[in-house]
Design an enzyme around this catalytic site. Structure first.
Site, PDB file in Angstrom:
ATOM      1  N   GLU A  49      14.009   0.174  -6.083  1.00  0.00           N
ATOM      2  CA  GLU A  49      13.228  -0.958  -6.563  1.00  0.00           C
ATOM      3  C   GLU A  49      12.715  -0.599  -7.954  1.00  0.00           C
ATOM      4  O   GLU A  49      12.010   0.399  -8.130  1.00  0.00           O
ATOM      5  CB  GLU A  49      12.060  -1.250  -5.626  1.00  0.00           C
ATOM      6  N   ASP A  60      -0.788  -4.323  -6.732  1.00  0.00           N
ATOM      7  CA  ASP A  60      -0.634  -2.887  -6.948  1.00  0.00           C
ATOM      8  C   ASP A  60      -1.969  -2.205  -7.190  1.00  0.00           C
ATOM      9  O   ASP A  60      -2.867  -2.748  -7.840  1.00  0.00           O
ATOM     10  CB  ASP A  60       0.295  -2.641  -8.144  1.00  0.00           C
ATOM     11  N   TYR A 175      10.562  -6.612   3.692  1.00  0.00           N
ATOM     12  CA  TYR A 175       9.628  -5.584   3.262  1.00  0.00           C
ATOM     13  C   TYR A 175       8.322  -5.848   3.999  1.00  0.00           C
ATOM     14  O   TYR A 175       7.623  -6.812   3.719  1.00  0.00           O
ATOM     15  CB  TYR A 175       9.434  -5.673   1.745  1.00  0.00           C
TER      16      TYR A 175
END
Length: 270
Positions: A49, A60, A175
Site C-alpha cells: 500500500e 492516520d 481491510y
C-alpha cells in the site's frame, strides 16, 4: 485475474498468510521511494500500500501524519506517486500496488483521469479513506472501467448493513480496522477481532486483511491466526523515521527495514 487475486490465491495454495505493507510515497526521501518498495517486496511483502501524501490525513496517527508532512514539504504529489509506481513496475511485474489516501488529490486530478493514469502506471487497486460507501458509485464505476480493485475499510463499529453494502462493491480484499482510533494507536484485542471475522466472511468472499495496531512479529502472528493477511503501516514508517540520518545516506534505513520485514515474514510463516 488481477494481481491481487492471483497473489491471494497463491498464498492460499501455499498455506501462507499475507503481509500487506504500507509506506508513504516520498518519505523519508523522495529518491528512496522506489528502492524502499523493492526492499518491501524482496523481503516478504505480498501487497504494497503506497500512501499518497496529504495535508490532513484524518484516519492516520502522528507517525503517518509526519511522513505526509515530510513528503509534501519535498514536493511529492499524486502525479509523482504514479511515477514511482511506473518505475517500480520496470523490474517488478508481480507485486500488487494499492494506492491509499484521501479524496482531495484525486478530485483535483479528476476521478477518471486518476483511474486511467493509475492503471497505466501499474496500480492494482485503491483505498480512499473518505470515499464513503454511500457516495462511491462514481469511484467504483471508474475503478472497474480500468480493471482496478476498489478496496474499503470496515471497522468494529460497522453495522451488518454497512458490511453488506461494502461486500457488494469491494474487490481485491477487505481491510478490517482492528480498533477504534487512528493508525498506530491503541492495543489489539485478538479475541474481539476474531469474533468479527465470521460476519465479514459470510458477507464477502474476499480475503480479509487486518490492520491498525500491528507493530511487531508477535502481534502480526496473533492477527494472522484469525485473518488472511496482516496490514502493517505505522511501524514501518516509524522504522524509517528512526533510522534516517541526514549525514548517513540510506544504508541504515534500508538495513533496518530489511531486518524488520524479515522478523515479520518469519513470524507469519512459522
Amino acid at each position: 485475474m488481477s494481481r491481487i487475486q492471483a497473489t491471494f490465491q497463491a498464498l492460499q495454495t501455499q498455506g501462507k498468510k499475507g503481509l500487506i505493507t504500507f509506506m508513504t510515497a516520498g518519505d523519508p526521501e523522495p529518491e528512496w521511494t522506489v528502492q524502499l518498495m523493492h526492499v518491501l517486496a524482496d523481503n516478504g511483502a505480498d501487497v504494497i500500500e503506497l500512501g499518497i501524501p496529504f495535508s490532513d490525513p484524518m484516519a492516520d496517527g502522528p507517525v503517518i501524519q509526519r511522513a505526509s508532512e515530510r513528503a509534501l514539504a519535498k514536493g511529492v504529489n499524486l502525479p509523482q506517486v504514479l511515477t514511482y509506481v511506473s518505475e517500480f513496475r520496470r523490474t517488478n511485474a508481480h507485486t500488487p500496488i494499492v494506492l491509499m489516501g484521501y479524496a482531495n488529490p484525486i478530485e483535483r486530478m479528476g476521478l477518471d483521469m486518476f483511474t486511467q493514469c493509475a492503471a497505466e502506471a501499474g496500480v492494482d487497486g485503491a483505498l480512499i479513506v473518505d470515499y464513503p460507501i454511500e457516495e462511491c458509485e462514481g469511484f467504483v464505476k471508474s475503478m472497474r472501467t480500468h480493471c482496478l480493485d476498489p478496496i474499503f475499510l470496515l471497522a468494529p463499529t460497522s453495522t451488518d448493513e454497512r458490511i453488506l453494502a461494502v461486500a457488494r462493491v469491494a474487490t481485491g480484499y477487505l481491510y478490517y480496522v482492528s480498533l477504534i482510533g487512528v493508525t498506530g494507536a491503541g492495543s489489539l484485542d485478538i479475541e474481539a477481532v476474531g469474533a468479527r471475522i465470521p460476519a465479514l466472511r459470510a458477507a464477502a468472499k474476499l480475503p480479509i486483511g487486518v490492520g491498525f495496531g500491528i507493530r511487531d512479529a508477535k502481534s502480526a502472528r496473533a492477527i494472522a491466526s484469525v485473518a488472511d493477511a496482516v496490514v502493517i503501516g505505522s511501524a514501518i514508517v516509524q522504522c524509517l523515521e528512526e533510522n534516517t540520518f541526514p549525514d548517513r545516506g540510506s544504508e541504515k534505513a534500508f538495513q533496518s527495514l530489511t531486518e524488520f520485514m524479515t522478523d515479520i515474514r518469519n513470524a507469519l510463516d512459522e
